[in-house]
Design a protein around this motif. Structure first.
Motif, PDB file in Angstrom:
ATOM      1  N   ARG A   1       0.821  -1.212   0.000  1.00  0.00           N
ATOM      2  CA  ARG A   1       0.000   0.000   0.000  1.00  0.00           C
ATOM      3  C   ARG A   1       0.857   1.265   0.000  1.00  0.00           C
ATOM      4  O   ARG A   1       0.541   2.251  -0.671  1.00  0.00           O
ATOM      5  N   LEU A   2       1.973   1.247   0.745  1.00  0.00           N
ATOM      6  CA  LEU A   2       2.784   2.453   0.935  1.00  0.00           C
ATOM      7  C   LEU A   2       4.131   2.376   0.218  1.00  0.00           C
ATOM      8  O   LEU A   2       5.059   3.091   0.573  1.00  0.00           O
ATOM      9  N   ARG A   3       4.217   1.540  -0.799  1.00  0.00           N
ATOM     10  CA  ARG A   3       5.498   1.371  -1.479  1.00  0.00           C
ATOM     11  C   ARG A   3       6.046   2.687  -2.019  1.00  0.00           C
ATOM     12  O   ARG A   3       7.242   2.964  -1.904  1.00  0.00           O
ATOM     13  N   GLY A   4       5.203   3.523  -2.586  1.00  0.00           N
ATOM     14  CA  GLY A   4       5.663   4.807  -3.105  1.00  0.00           C
ATOM     15  C   GLY A   4       6.246   5.693  -2.022  1.00  0.00           C
ATOM     16  O   GLY A   4       7.272   6.354  -2.223  1.00  0.00           O
TER      17      GLY A   4
ATOM     18  N   PRO B   1       4.815  19.295   0.905  1.00  0.00           N
ATOM     19  CA  PRO B   1       3.701  19.806   1.715  1.00  0.00           C
ATOM     20  C   PRO B   1       2.370  19.510   1.032  1.00  0.00           C
ATOM     21  O   PRO B   1       2.318  19.290  -0.190  1.00  0.00           O
ATOM     22  N   PRO B   2       1.270  19.499   1.778  1.00  0.00           N
ATOM     23  CA  PRO B   2      -0.044  19.219   1.195  1.00  0.00           C
ATOM     24  C   PRO B   2      -0.432  20.164   0.066  1.00  0.00           C
ATOM     25  O   PRO B   2      -1.224  19.804  -0.805  1.00  0.00           O
ATOM     26  N   GLU B   3       0.138  21.391   0.074  1.00  0.00           N
ATOM     27  CA  GLU B   3      -0.205  22.360  -0.956  1.00  0.00           C
ATOM     28  C   GLU B   3       0.276  21.920  -2.339  1.00  0.00           C
ATOM     29  O   GLU B   3      -0.304  22.303  -3.355  1.00  0.00           O
ATOM     30  N   LYS B   4       1.326  21.132  -2.386  1.00  0.00           N
ATOM     31  CA  LYS B   4       1.799  20.586  -3.661  1.00  0.00           C
ATOM     32  C   LYS B   4       1.056  19.265  -3.871  1.00  0.00           C
ATOM     33  O   LYS B   4       1.571  18.178  -3.594  1.00  0.00           O
ATOM     34  N   VAL B   5      -0.163  19.377  -4.382  1.00  0.00           N
ATOM     35  CA  VAL B   5      -1.097  18.257  -4.344  1.00  0.00           C
ATOM     36  C   VAL B   5      -0.581  17.040  -5.105  1.00  0.00           C
ATOM     37  O   VAL B   5      -0.637  15.915  -4.607  1.00  0.00           O
TER      38      VAL B   5
ATOM     39  N   GLU C   1      -5.211  10.357   1.051  1.00  0.00           N
ATOM     40  CA  GLU C   1      -4.859   9.921   2.401  1.00  0.00           C
ATOM     41  C   GLU C   1      -5.666   8.692   2.805  1.00  0.00           C
ATOM     42  O   GLU C   1      -5.139   7.757   3.425  1.00  0.00           O
ATOM     43  N   ALA C   2      -6.955   8.672   2.440  1.00  0.00           N
ATOM     44  CA  ALA C   2      -7.792   7.514   2.766  1.00  0.00           C
ATOM     45  C   ALA C   2      -7.302   6.264   2.046  1.00  0.00           C
ATOM     46  O   ALA C   2      -7.292   5.165   2.626  1.00  0.00           O
ATOM     47  N   LEU C   3      -6.875   6.409   0.789  1.00  0.00           N
ATOM     48  CA  LEU C   3      -6.390   5.251   0.034  1.00  0.00           C
ATOM     49  C   LEU C   3      -5.068   4.715   0.578  1.00  0.00           C
ATOM     50  O   LEU C   3      -4.712   3.567   0.310  1.00  0.00           O
ATOM     51  N   SER C   4      -4.347   5.537   1.343  1.00  0.00           N
ATOM     52  CA  SER C   4      -3.078   5.084   1.902  1.00  0.00           C
ATOM     53  C   SER C   4      -3.251   4.343   3.221  1.00  0.00           C
ATOM     54  O   SER C   4      -2.283   3.813   3.769  1.00  0.00           O
ATOM     55  N   GLN C   5      -4.469   4.282   3.732  1.00  0.00           N
ATOM     56  CA  GLN C   5      -4.731   3.628   5.007  1.00  0.00           C
ATOM     57  C   GLN C   5      -5.331   2.238   4.783  1.00  0.00           C
ATOM     58  O   GLN C   5      -5.830   1.925   3.713  1.00  0.00           O
TER      59      GLN C   5
ATOM     60  N   GLU D   1       1.535  11.495  -4.760  1.00  0.00           N
ATOM     61  CA  GLU D   1       2.487  10.487  -5.205  1.00  0.00           C
ATOM     62  C   GLU D   1       3.405  10.023  -4.079  1.00  0.00           C
ATOM     63  O   GLU D   1       3.615   8.821  -3.890  1.00  0.00           O
ATOM     64  N   GLN D   2       3.960  10.960  -3.338  1.00  0.00           N
ATOM     65  CA  GLN D   2       5.057  10.636  -2.436  1.00  0.00           C
ATOM     66  C   GLN D   2       4.624  10.410  -0.991  1.00  0.00           C
ATOM     67  O   GLN D   2       5.292   9.675  -0.260  1.00  0.00           O
ATOM     68  N   VAL D   3       3.536  11.013  -0.579  1.00  0.00           N
ATOM     69  CA  VAL D   3       3.023  10.790   0.780  1.00  0.00           C
ATOM     70  C   VAL D   3       1.890   9.762   0.767  1.00  0.00           C
ATOM     71  O   VAL D   3       1.868   8.842   1.584  1.00  0.00           O
TER      72      VAL D   3
END
Length: 454
Positions: free
Chosen positions: A58-61, A142-146, A178-182, A151-153
């Motif tokens: 899930r968090l490979r990226g 940062p979150p502002e760089k959507v 963020e939801a997809l990363s959980q 991609e990275q967070v």
């Protein structure tokens, strides 16, 4: 290298499952096979193995982004074994607070040696120690760089980040990513053909489970903490493991006793058995499935759930089903094969194996199936199209093309059918469009109701 462990070594087993996935295996099947061979393993090791496999996929990226900042060699150019070892160590360091740093590093280095990869032990040791030293200095966007944040967070490939950004505003795109990363919640549908809600909840209470009711599906429960043993009523068919969004589909189909219903792409059968339960086994349900082995899965599921009104049959709906009578079904469900982007949390390797070009191919398949079942719907009957994805190509794109070619069908809003509480699930056209960050953590689904003119 052997995969026979007893007792099971969680980290070593995780490495071999991840390597199999890299070669094309499905993570859930590879993991289930290994766990069944090692039934005597300590539950804590089984839990760690499952956490490592699904969490790393899930968090490979995110893990690769962090490791690339501390690796002395370009991380992307490392051999696959080195990458997997480093991901196993990095996941423990960055995501599992309960594992001490020393254990995370030393166990991963020892794993390299167990695998006869002594040549990688120094690389693993040095890179993981550097990651621990610099964890607070990592250059996260940062979150502002959507796009970079997604991609990275949030650990999404570029093409998928772009697809999300094209549909949702910045804040919504971030929240969805963020939801997809959980990890996805574990949800169960109580099978009303075999038990009732009060009895099943009492059994869960007695077995030490903690749970809450789903926000929308009336027969759904979300398990928040498991008990020491298995879920009560497994062999008896008291429940079905099923995401809440998936539970909504049978309700939206609104099946009635006495009707003739086609489930066109039925396996593995969760929606099929739900339709049977909602009609009290008093409908006639034909369940079609392309693959013979999945037809057997359908039949086994129907038997387990006490569904006596389902006939399962093998057929590929890329061809017109000329053995079925035109205008003969009151309701047809096409839960079509799709990219599965809405269930990435449950099939985490899909985010790395899917490609943007596949969406067009899948949309063509979905249209072919819809075109082939449309003549089977009675005049005044319902054709319900659903997919566990959110891409434009597979959702509104498919429906727009279908309606352009089938003037005898009208798009009908679910708004007049569902309760006020469910209105939050509908988009402006009245279609179901669920998202995990908006709707009780459920998967991302899309569904529309098409009524054939009388």
């Amino acid at each position: 290298m052997s995969t026979e462990y007893y007792p099971l070594d969680a980290r070593r087993a995780a490495f071999e499952v991840l390597q199999k996935v890299e070669l094309g295996a499905y993570s859930d099947l590879a993991l289930d096979t290994l766990l069944k061979r090692n039934r005597g393993t300590d539950p804590r090791d089984r839990a760690l193995l499952t956490e490592l496999v699904y969490g790393i996929l899930r968090l490979r990226g995110r893990l690769d982004f962090a490791l690339a900042q501390v690796s002395r060699q370009p991380f992307a150019r490392l051999e696959s074994a080195a990458q997997q070892l480093l991901r196993i160590g990095a996941y423990q360091l960055l995501e599992l607070e309960r594992i001490p740093v020393r254990a995370a590093v030393n166990e991963t280095v020892e794993l390299a040696r167990k695998l006869d990869l002594e040549r990688l032990a120094g690389l693993v040791n040095g890179t993981l120690r550097e990651l621990d030293r610099k964890r607070d200095q990592l250059n996260w966007p940062p979150p502002e760089k959507v796009r970079e944040y997604l991609e990275q967070v949030c650990s999404l490939p570029k093409w998928l980040a772009r697809e999300i950004m094209s549909q949702l505003p910045n804040e919504g795109a971030r929240s969805f990513g963020e939801a997809l990363s959980q990890a996805a919640p574990m949800s169960l549908r109580i099978n009303g053909l075999k038990t009732d809600a009060a009895g099943f909840k009492a059994a869960l209470d007695g077995a030490g489970f903690q749970y809450r009711e789903c926000g929308f599906a009336p027969e759904g429960l979300i398990i928040e903490q498991r008990g020491p043993g298995g879920i009560p009523g497994d062999e008896e068919g008291w429940y079905q493991v099923q995401d809440e969004a998936s539970m909504l589909i049978a309700h939206l189909l609104d099946p009635q006793p006495g009707e003739k219903i086609l489930d066109a792409c039925a396996a593995p059968g969760g929606k099929t058995t739900h339709i049977a339960a909602l009609t009290g086994n008093r409908a006639r349900i034909l369940a079609l499935e392309k693959h013979p082995q999945r037809v057997r899965l359908l039949e086994q599921g129907a038997a387990r759930n006490g569904c006596t009104c389902i006939e399962a049959r093998q057929y590929d709906l890329e061809e017109f089903p000329d053995f079925l009578e035109i205008d003969s079904f009151d309701r047809v469900l096409v839960d079509a094969p799709c990219s599965g982007l809405g269930v990435l949390r449950r099939n985490p390797e899909s985010r790395w194996t899917r490609q943007a070009a596949e969406l067009k191919v899948l949309a063509e398949l979905q249209l072919k199936i819809l075109f082939n079942v449309a003549p089977l719907v009675k005049r005044g009957g319902i054709l319900l199209y659903s997919v566990c994805t959110f891409s434009r190509a597979e959702t509104t794109g498919v429906i727009e093309t279908f309606l352009e070619n089938h003037r005898e069908f009208d798009l009908e809003s679910f708004g007049g059918q569902v309760s006020d509480h469910w209105q939050a699930l509908l988009d402006p056209s009245g279609a179901l469009r669920s998202f995990p960050h908006q709707h009780d953590g459920m998967d991302a689904f899309f569904a529309v109701k098409l009524r054939r003119q009388a």
